[in-house]
Design a protein around this motif. Sequence first.
Motif, PDB file in Angstrom:
ATOM      1  N   LEU A   1       0.847  -1.196   0.000  1.00  0.00           N
ATOM      2  CA  LEU A   1       0.000   0.000   0.000  1.00  0.00           C
ATOM      3  C   LEU A   1       0.878   1.240   0.000  1.00  0.00           C
ATOM      4  CD1 LEU A   1      -1.760  -2.386   1.145  1.00  0.00           C
ATOM      5  CD2 LEU A   1      -2.924  -0.687   2.540  1.00  0.00           C
ATOM      6  N   ALA A   2       0.528   2.207  -0.854  1.00  0.00           N
ATOM      7  CA  ALA A   2       1.321   3.438  -0.934  1.00  0.00           C
ATOM      8  C   ALA A   2       1.190   4.242   0.357  1.00  0.00           C
ATOM      9  CB  ALA A   2       0.860   4.277  -2.117  1.00  0.00           C
ATOM     10  N   LYS A   3       2.206   5.076   0.590  1.00  0.00           N
ATOM     11  CA  LYS A   3       2.212   5.955   1.756  1.00  0.00           C
ATOM     12  C   LYS A   3       1.012   6.894   1.678  1.00  0.00           C
ATOM     13  CE  LYS A   3       5.631   8.851   4.084  1.00  0.00           C
ATOM     14  NZ  LYS A   3       7.048   9.248   4.037  1.00  0.00           N
ATOM     15  N   ARG A   4       0.422   7.196   2.839  1.00  0.00           N
ATOM     16  CA  ARG A   4      -0.744   8.068   2.867  1.00  0.00           C
ATOM     17  C   ARG A   4      -0.314   9.526   2.912  1.00  0.00           C
ATOM     18  NH1 ARG A   4      -5.340   6.852   1.520  1.00  0.00           N
ATOM     19  NH2 ARG A   4      -6.555   7.543   3.309  1.00  0.00           N
ATOM     20  N   PRO A   5      -0.926  10.380   2.067  1.00  0.00           N
ATOM     21  CA  PRO A   5      -0.616  11.815   2.137  1.00  0.00           C
ATOM     22  C   PRO A   5      -1.117  12.411   3.460  1.00  0.00           C
ATOM     23  CG  PRO A   5      -1.875  11.266   0.135  1.00  0.00           C
ATOM     24  CD  PRO A   5      -1.925  10.071   1.040  1.00  0.00           C
ATOM     25  N   ALA A   6      -0.575  13.579   3.820  1.00  0.00           N
ATOM     26  CA  ALA A   6      -1.083  14.282   5.005  1.00  0.00           C
ATOM     27  C   ALA A   6      -2.565  14.603   4.797  1.00  0.00           C
ATOM     28  CB  ALA A   6      -0.303  15.569   5.223  1.00  0.00           C
ATOM     29  N   ARG A   7      -3.279  14.823   5.896  1.00  0.00           N
ATOM     30  CA  ARG A   7      -4.712  15.171   5.864  1.00  0.00           C
ATOM     31  C   ARG A   7      -5.535  14.164   5.060  1.00  0.00           C
ATOM     32  NH1 ARG A   7      -6.092  20.240   7.584  1.00  0.00           N
ATOM     33  NH2 ARG A   7      -7.792  20.528   6.109  1.00  0.00           N
ATOM     34  N   SER A   8      -5.211  12.865   5.281  1.00  0.00           N
ATOM     35  CA  SER A   8      -5.984  11.805   4.635  1.00  0.00           C
ATOM     36  C   SER A   8      -6.757  11.010   5.678  1.00  0.00           C
ATOM     37  CB  SER A   8      -5.056  10.837   3.889  1.00  0.00           C
ATOM     38  OG  SER A   8      -4.455  11.478   2.795  1.00  0.00           O
ATOM     39  N   GLY A   9      -7.890  10.499   5.266  1.00  0.00           N
ATOM     40  CA  GLY A   9      -8.667   9.615   6.129  1.00  0.00           C
ATOM     41  C   GLY A   9      -9.376   8.589   5.275  1.00  0.00           C
ATOM     42  N   SER A  10      -9.795   7.503   5.905  1.00  0.00           N
ATOM     43  CA  SER A  10     -10.496   6.463   5.148  1.00  0.00           C
ATOM     44  C   SER A  10     -11.483   5.768   6.066  1.00  0.00           C
ATOM     45  CB  SER A  10      -9.499   5.453   4.569  1.00  0.00           C
ATOM     46  OG  SER A  10      -8.832   4.762   5.609  1.00  0.00           O
ATOM     47  N   ALA A  11     -12.439   5.091   5.465  1.00  0.00           N
ATOM     48  CA  ALA A  11     -13.447   4.375   6.252  1.00  0.00           C
ATOM     49  C   ALA A  11     -14.081   3.293   5.395  1.00  0.00           C
ATOM     50  CB  ALA A  11     -14.539   5.340   6.742  1.00  0.00           C
ATOM     51  N   TYR A  12     -14.562   2.229   6.070  1.00  0.00           N
ATOM     52  CA  TYR A  12     -15.322   1.182   5.407  1.00  0.00           C
ATOM     53  C   TYR A  12     -16.612   0.983   6.190  1.00  0.00           C
ATOM     54  CZ  TYR A  12     -16.904  -3.363   3.726  1.00  0.00           C
ATOM     55  OH  TYR A  12     -17.664  -4.375   3.198  1.00  0.00           O
ATOM     56  N   VAL A  13     -17.722   1.046   5.488  1.00  0.00           N
ATOM     57  CA  VAL A  13     -19.039   0.890   6.102  1.00  0.00           C
ATOM     58  C   VAL A  13     -19.772  -0.213   5.340  1.00  0.00           C
ATOM     59  CG1 VAL A  13     -21.185   2.064   6.731  1.00  0.00           C
ATOM     60  CG2 VAL A  13     -19.068   3.369   6.565  1.00  0.00           C
ATOM     61  N   ARG A  14     -20.445  -1.089   6.069  1.00  0.00           N
ATOM     62  CA  ARG A  14     -21.217  -2.117   5.361  1.00  0.00           C
ATOM     63  C   ARG A  14     -22.607  -2.232   5.952  1.00  0.00           C
ATOM     64  NH1 ARG A  14     -19.030  -8.045   7.527  1.00  0.00           N
ATOM     65  NH2 ARG A  14     -20.307  -8.024   9.405  1.00  0.00           N
ATOM     66  N   LEU A  15     -23.535  -2.639   5.102  1.00  0.00           N
ATOM     67  CA  LEU A  15     -24.879  -2.958   5.578  1.00  0.00           C
ATOM     68  C   LEU A  15     -24.853  -4.389   6.084  1.00  0.00           C
ATOM     69  CD1 LEU A  15     -27.864  -2.236   5.919  1.00  0.00           C
ATOM     70  CD2 LEU A  15     -28.253  -3.134   3.617  1.00  0.00           C
ATOM     71  N   GLU A  16     -25.276  -4.567   7.332  1.00  0.00           N
ATOM     72  CA  GLU A  16     -25.321  -5.887   7.943  1.00  0.00           C
ATOM     73  C   GLU A  16     -26.617  -5.985   8.727  1.00  0.00           C
ATOM     74  OE1 GLU A  16     -21.786  -5.973  10.391  1.00  0.00           O
ATOM     75  OE2 GLU A  16     -22.506  -4.386  11.691  1.00  0.00           O
ATOM     76  N   TYR A  17     -27.147  -7.200   8.843  1.00  0.00           N
ATOM     77  CA  TYR A  17     -28.401  -7.393   9.572  1.00  0.00           C
ATOM     78  C   TYR A  17     -28.152  -7.796  11.020  1.00  0.00           C
ATOM     79  CZ  TYR A  17     -30.374  -7.420   4.853  1.00  0.00           C
ATOM     80  OH  TYR A  17     -30.733  -7.102   3.570  1.00  0.00           O
ATOM     81  N   ARG A  18     -26.938  -8.193  11.325  1.00  0.00           N
ATOM     82  CA  ARG A  18     -26.551  -8.532  12.700  1.00  0.00           C
ATOM     83  C   ARG A  18     -25.077  -8.175  12.821  1.00  0.00           C
ATOM     84  NH1 ARG A  18     -26.061 -15.179  12.159  1.00  0.00           N
ATOM     85  NH2 ARG A  18     -24.962 -15.116  10.189  1.00  0.00           N
ATOM     86  N   ARG A  19     -24.566  -8.211  14.047  1.00  0.00           N
ATOM     87  CA  ARG A  19     -23.228  -7.665  14.257  1.00  0.00           C
ATOM     88  C   ARG A  19     -22.131  -8.711  14.310  1.00  0.00           C
ATOM     89  NH1 ARG A  19     -23.875  -2.363  18.139  1.00  0.00           N
ATOM     90  NH2 ARG A  19     -25.075  -1.204  16.595  1.00  0.00           N
ATOM     91  N   ALA A  20     -22.439  -9.966  14.072  1.00  0.00           N
ATOM     92  CA  ALA A  20     -21.388 -10.984  14.065  1.00  0.00           C
ATOM     93  C   ALA A  20     -21.735 -12.055  13.045  1.00  0.00           C
ATOM     94  CB  ALA A  20     -21.258 -11.621  15.448  1.00  0.00           C
ATOM     95  N   MET A  21     -20.732 -12.758  12.578  1.00  0.00           N
ATOM     96  CA  MET A  21     -20.915 -13.844  11.621  1.00  0.00           C
ATOM     97  C   MET A  21     -21.779 -13.390  10.449  1.00  0.00           C
ATOM     98  SD  MET A  21     -18.998 -15.887  13.043  1.00  0.00           S
ATOM     99  CE  MET A  21     -19.031 -17.053  11.719  1.00  0.00           C
ATOM    100  N   GLU A  22     -21.500 -12.203   9.968  1.00  0.00           N
ATOM    101  CA  GLU A  22     -22.311 -11.627   8.897  1.00  0.00           C
ATOM    102  C   GLU A  22     -21.456 -11.464   7.637  1.00  0.00           C
ATOM    103  OE1 GLU A  22     -24.963 -11.348   7.566  1.00  0.00           O
ATOM    104  OE2 GLU A  22     -26.075  -9.565   8.192  1.00  0.00           O
ATOM    105  N   ILE A  23     -22.136 -11.516   6.510  1.00  0.00           N
ATOM    106  CA  ILE A  23     -21.494 -11.231   5.233  1.00  0.00           C
ATOM    107  C   ILE A  23     -22.102  -9.935   4.733  1.00  0.00           C
ATOM    108  CG2 ILE A  23     -21.251 -12.025   2.838  1.00  0.00           C
ATOM    109  CD1 ILE A  23     -21.395 -14.890   3.922  1.00  0.00           C
ATOM    110  N   ALA A  24     -21.282  -9.085   4.109  1.00  0.00           N
ATOM    111  CA  ALA A  24     -21.778  -7.788   3.651  1.00  0.00           C
ATOM    112  C   ALA A  24     -22.992  -7.969   2.746  1.00  0.00           C
ATOM    113  CB  ALA A  24     -20.680  -7.053   2.894  1.00  0.00           C
TER     114      ALA A  24
END
Lengths: 159, 300
Positions: free
Chosen positions: B165-188
């Motif tokens: 993975l390339a170096k992250r520039p300053a003032r960078s952010g990232s996030a991953y959000v998924r729709l799930e029906y329960r909070r464990a043993m779930e597939i996106a």
Amino acid sequence: MSMPIKLSIDLNVNGVDYPVTIEPGRNLVSVLRSEVGLTGTKEGCDDCECGACMVLLDGQPVNSCSYLAAQAQGRAITTVEGVMRGAEMHPLQRNLLEAGGVQCGFCTPGMIMSATALLARNPSPTEEEIRIGLSGNLCRCTGYAKIVAAVQATAAGRY
Amino acid sequence: MSFTIATSIEDALAALAAGARPVAGGSDLVVGARHGKAPLPDSIVAIDRLSELSTITLTDDGLRIGALATHAAMMLDATIVASYSALADASALVGSPATRNVGTLGGNVMNASPAMDTGAPLLVFGAMVELRSTSGTRSVSLPDLWVGPGSTSAAADELCIALVLAKRPARSGSAYVRLEYRRAMEIAVVGAAASVTLNDDGTAGHVAVALTAVAPTIVAVGGLDAALIGRPVDEDTLAAVARAAAEQSAPISDLRASDSYRRHCVGVMARRAVEAAGRRAGGEAIAIPVNRAYGIGASR
């Protein structure tokens, strides 16, 4: 189609080496139950969903239905039979009985394995941390509240 | 059927060259075999003891994640949490503690499921895959690697060694959000990752978005620059992200969701991913995984 070849390996379960001769594709739960002869570990969904088959591999919880037994050679396997302290129950086992965290009992061995691994890593977990630690273990009887209470009691040093 | 345990990368490569298939944690291979999806291969080489493949290393150029890095390791790694947060978000959502103990990044990438949680974060970071065989090492981009559900362009004798993975520039952010029906043993059901780099004036300088479980592979959203670059991350730009993500998705209907529901929800996930990535780029701490901040999953 090649002839099935059997492997002769040693599995270290609860500190004891068990020599077994198995097909390479056997999963760990079936070998523990049928070859090693320890039937505390249960097979539930057979799909890595329910956690009834939970064992510890080098101290970490692993679903033994989805893990090849041959891959476990040279690693320390802990099953529910290994948490007893001599003839005495583990405090968590006593607390599960005391709190009513056991009904049909099928999920209990897996719950105990996940919970003991959690408590070894985090002796004072919050309720949220307990629920995350047990999130790979399904129980269809208790509604979980009394299982969580038993883990909390164990963390608090009761029994 | 034969089974060997590799004690070196060279061992593993020789076994692959002789026709063996690799197994790391087994959570895809063994479960798949027991479901009749694909029988266990005739010849298996276990690669889980190659400890040199499980390291996560900060380099001058960025981050090198060994193929055997587990989800449990990635969700706690300080560099990943701070600088490649989307990958930590995704790792923390995978399965249960037991799944995360055995599941590996290389296993995800080579299994090529369009529903893998770690894929969209890797895509927004522009990760390169290092593949090695007895004839040498090559570096492949993810869009070149993933050709369809469960299918890659890697040769059968190539082993995934690392994700770079390339170096992250300053003032960078990232996030991953998924729709799930329960909070464990779930597939996106669907999911989205975003990477945002802010200009000094707080407007967006660079935005990348990738989508989970809405196409035959994890896919990047194209054409966002005109709507976003040089503009603040606000309601208008987020609405444009949601529209683009929904328009560019090509989901299927299955037991978890209909195609139209997936198309709508992937827009919602993309908007939330960009919003959270923008806030992180601005210095706000949002706990891993971001899903909890949005209250996705069970009602508790």
